[in-house]
Design a protein around this motif. Structure first.
Motif, mmCIF file in Angstrom:
data_model
loop_
_atom_site.group_PDB
_atom_site.id
_atom_site.type_symbol
_atom_site.label_atom_id
_atom_site.label_comp_id
_atom_site.label_asym_id
_atom_site.label_seq_id
_atom_site.Cartn_x
_atom_site.Cartn_y
_atom_site.Cartn_z
ATOM 1 N N PHE A 260 40.798 -48.036 -32.923
ATOM 2 C CA PHE A 260 39.759 -48.225 -32.005
ATOM 3 C C PHE A 260 38.223 -47.922 -32.637
ATOM 4 O O PHE A 260 37.210 -48.512 -32.149
ATOM 5 C CB PHE A 260 40.132 -47.469 -30.639
ATOM 6 N N SER A 261 38.477 -47.001 -33.310
ATOM 7 C CA SER A 261 37.088 -46.371 -34.182
ATOM 8 C C SER A 261 36.292 -47.598 -34.823
ATOM 9 O O SER A 261 35.214 -48.011 -35.000
ATOM 10 C CB SER A 261 37.180 -45.470 -35.096
ATOM 11 N N GLN A 262 37.231 -48.360 -35.441
ATOM 12 C CA GLN A 262 36.771 -49.565 -36.386
ATOM 13 C C GLN A 262 36.239 -50.867 -35.276
ATOM 14 O O GLN A 262 35.000 -51.444 -35.747
ATOM 15 C CB GLN A 262 37.819 -50.166 -36.937
ATOM 16 N N MET A 263 37.088 -50.858 -34.276
ATOM 17 C CA MET A 263 36.717 -52.001 -33.173
ATOM 18 C C MET A 263 35.027 -51.428 -32.634
ATOM 19 O O MET A 263 34.165 -52.211 -32.500
ATOM 20 C CB MET A 263 37.258 -51.980 -32.191
ATOM 21 N N GLU A 264 34.867 -50.164 -32.413
ATOM 22 C CA GLU A 264 33.627 -49.770 -32.217
ATOM 23 C C GLU A 264 32.497 -49.872 -32.936
ATOM 24 O O GLU A 264 31.339 -50.310 -32.673
ATOM 25 C CB GLU A 264 33.651 -48.336 -31.605
ATOM 26 N N SER A 265 32.821 -49.750 -34.063
ATOM 27 C CA SER A 265 31.772 -49.757 -35.480
ATOM 28 C C SER A 265 31.401 -51.461 -35.613
ATOM 29 O O SER A 265 30.357 -51.755 -35.756
ATOM 30 C CB SER A 265 32.144 -49.193 -36.610
ATOM 31 N N GLU A 266 32.721 -52.567 -35.272
ATOM 32 C CA GLU A 266 32.289 -53.590 -35.469
ATOM 33 C C GLU A 266 31.453 -54.328 -34.329
ATOM 34 O O GLU A 266 30.561 -55.079 -34.436
ATOM 35 C CB GLU A 266 33.445 -54.537 -35.343
ATOM 36 N N LEU A 267 31.554 -53.676 -33.103
ATOM 37 C CA LEU A 267 30.766 -54.146 -31.824
ATOM 38 C C LEU A 267 29.281 -53.694 -32.353
ATOM 39 O O LEU A 267 28.297 -54.625 -31.728
ATOM 40 C CB LEU A 267 31.228 -53.313 -30.768
ATOM 41 N N LYS A 268 28.891 -52.704 -32.851
ATOM 42 C CA LYS A 268 27.520 -52.273 -33.222
ATOM 43 C C LYS A 268 27.081 -53.261 -34.527
ATOM 44 O O LYS A 268 25.787 -52.948 -34.535
ATOM 45 C CB LYS A 268 27.259 -50.732 -33.570
ATOM 46 N N ASP A 269 27.934 -53.672 -35.120
ATOM 47 C CA ASP A 269 27.546 -54.290 -36.539
ATOM 48 C C ASP A 269 26.761 -55.687 -36.003
ATOM 49 O O ASP A 269 27.607 -56.536 -35.534
ATOM 50 C CB ASP A 269 28.821 -54.565 -37.311
ATOM 51 N N VAL A 270 25.683 -55.939 -36.573
ATOM 52 C CA VAL A 270 24.835 -57.218 -36.148
ATOM 53 C C VAL A 270 25.309 -58.377 -37.111
ATOM 54 O O VAL A 270 25.116 -59.514 -36.667
ATOM 55 C CB VAL A 270 23.379 -56.921 -36.484
ATOM 56 N N ASN A 271 26.138 -58.024 -37.982
ATOM 57 C CA ASN A 271 26.679 -59.211 -38.789
ATOM 58 C C ASN A 271 28.130 -59.509 -38.424
ATOM 59 O O ASN A 271 28.876 -60.105 -39.400
ATOM 60 C CB ASN A 271 26.277 -58.668 -40.426
ATOM 61 N N TYR A 272 28.619 -58.787 -37.441
ATOM 62 C CA TYR A 272 30.018 -59.317 -37.211
ATOM 63 C C TYR A 272 30.194 -60.826 -36.936
ATOM 64 O O TYR A 272 29.386 -61.250 -36.097
ATOM 65 C CB TYR A 272 30.579 -58.349 -35.980
ATOM 66 N N SER A 273 31.040 -61.262 -37.512
ATOM 67 C CA SER A 273 31.479 -62.813 -37.354
ATOM 68 C C SER A 273 32.265 -63.001 -36.334
ATOM 69 O O SER A 273 32.246 -64.358 -35.781
ATOM 70 C CB SER A 273 31.778 -63.279 -38.815
ATOM 71 N N GLY A 274 33.007 -62.286 -35.561
ATOM 72 C CA GLY A 274 33.902 -62.610 -34.635
ATOM 73 C C GLY A 274 33.228 -62.611 -33.145
ATOM 74 O O GLY A 274 32.151 -62.455 -33.119
ATOM 75 N N SER A 275 34.157 -62.833 -32.340
ATOM 76 C CA SER A 275 33.713 -62.837 -31.010
ATOM 77 C C SER A 275 33.485 -61.473 -30.321
ATOM 78 O O SER A 275 34.259 -60.762 -30.308
ATOM 79 C CB SER A 275 34.463 -63.783 -29.979
ATOM 80 N N LYS A 276 32.072 -61.177 -29.969
ATOM 81 C CA LYS A 276 31.820 -59.883 -29.471
ATOM 82 C C LYS A 276 32.298 -59.648 -28.127
ATOM 83 O O LYS A 276 32.716 -58.666 -27.706
ATOM 84 C CB LYS A 276 30.261 -59.635 -29.460
ATOM 85 N N ASP A 277 32.392 -60.807 -27.451
ATOM 86 C CA ASP A 277 32.889 -60.601 -25.915
ATOM 87 C C ASP A 277 34.459 -60.311 -25.897
ATOM 88 O O ASP A 277 34.794 -59.528 -25.197
ATOM 89 C CB ASP A 277 32.645 -62.130 -25.129
ATOM 90 N N ARG A 278 35.186 -61.027 -26.804
ATOM 91 C CA ARG A 278 36.678 -60.746 -26.906
ATOM 92 C C ARG A 278 36.779 -59.354 -27.464
ATOM 93 O O ARG A 278 37.576 -58.512 -26.912
ATOM 94 C CB ARG A 278 37.147 -61.603 -28.083
ATOM 95 N N LEU A 279 35.861 -58.798 -28.357
ATOM 96 C CA LEU A 279 36.093 -57.408 -28.796
ATOM 97 C C LEU A 279 35.846 -56.349 -27.754
ATOM 98 O O LEU A 279 36.345 -55.411 -27.822
ATOM 99 C CB LEU A 279 34.952 -57.102 -29.940
ATOM 100 N N LYS A 280 34.727 -56.678 -26.786
ATOM 101 C CA LYS A 280 34.478 -55.855 -25.819
ATOM 102 C C LYS A 280 35.542 -55.958 -24.640
ATOM 103 O O LYS A 280 35.968 -54.673 -24.195
ATOM 104 C CB LYS A 280 33.301 -56.280 -24.991
ATOM 105 N N ASP A 281 36.195 -56.787 -24.429
ATOM 106 C CA ASP A 281 37.525 -56.799 -23.571
ATOM 107 C C ASP A 281 38.577 -56.012 -24.330
ATOM 108 O O ASP A 281 39.087 -55.022 -23.505
ATOM 109 C CB ASP A 281 37.845 -58.176 -23.235
ATOM 110 N N GLN A 282 38.763 -56.068 -25.596
ATOM 111 C CA GLN A 282 39.865 -55.199 -26.304
ATOM 112 C C GLN A 282 39.539 -53.927 -26.038
ATOM 113 O O GLN A 282 40.476 -53.021 -25.791
ATOM 114 C CB GLN A 282 40.011 -55.983 -27.595
#
Length: 202
Positions: A161-183
């Protein structure tokens, strides 16, 4: 004998120099911001809404007295044991029927919390409690939630969960942020952070 007049100092450029120094210090100085405890304040009190009825077994009472002694469910406890006790309470899963918890891995004791959605941690402290002890207790309680969220996040999505939160804040994250927010929201709903702070005692 005639008196000599004192030579004048040309101060015309002093204002320019002071202004340049001021700009230099404003640009180069870093201002430390205080980091506080992340808490969501309750909405304004609505007299028409009745407060929810909580079973006593769904409330985990943590108390700090003026001597910085920690009492959990009216029994003395060391600070290093608090996180494990909070995890055991939140993850108990003692409910049945509609209140059953399918993902809880606790003891399923009928005398402890029914499920994480109903479990509330109540923190009470004395006005003379030291700030350092208060923050240490807060950290342990938040760490209990984080530990359980990390476990379920690893099980469902293969990362903490901590990794997911840091990925959400990362401006260079390549995946879908909407999907990450839902997770992230799904994990938060599984273990909602219900930490109640009572008015400090005098």
């Amino acid at each position: 004998m005639a008196r000599r007049s004192a030579p004048e100092v040309n101060a015309g450029s002093m204002a320019d120099i002071a202004f340049l120094l001021l700009i230099f210090f404003l640009v180069t100085t870093t201002i430390d911001t205080d980091r506080g405890i992340s808490r969501k304040l309750p909405p304004p009190l609505d007299e028409t809404v009745e407060p929810p009825i909580l079973k006593q077994k769904n409330i985990f009472v943590v108390e700090l007295n003026k001597n910085n002694d920690l009492l959990v469910e009216e029994a003395p406890m060391k600070l290093e044991d608090l996180r494990a006790a909070a995890v055991a309470f939140l993850d108990n899963g003692g409910g049945s029927g509609d209140e059953a918890c399918s993902y809880c891995k606790g003891e399923k004791s009928p005398s402890s919390s029914d499920n994480p959605e109903k479990a509330v941690i109540s923190l009470r402290n004395n006005r003379e409690t030291s700030y350092g002890t208060y923050i240490a207790v807060q950290n342990e309680l938040v760490a209990a939630y984080t530990e359980l969220r990390n476990r379920e996040s690893e099980r469902l999505y293969g990362k903490s969960f901590s990794q997911m939160e840091s990925e959400l804040k990362d401006v260079n994250y390549s995946g879908s942020k909407d999907r990450l927010k839902d997770q992230i929201k799904q994990i938060q709903l599984m273990f909602p952070e219900k930490l109640s702070e009572a008015e400090p005692k005098k």
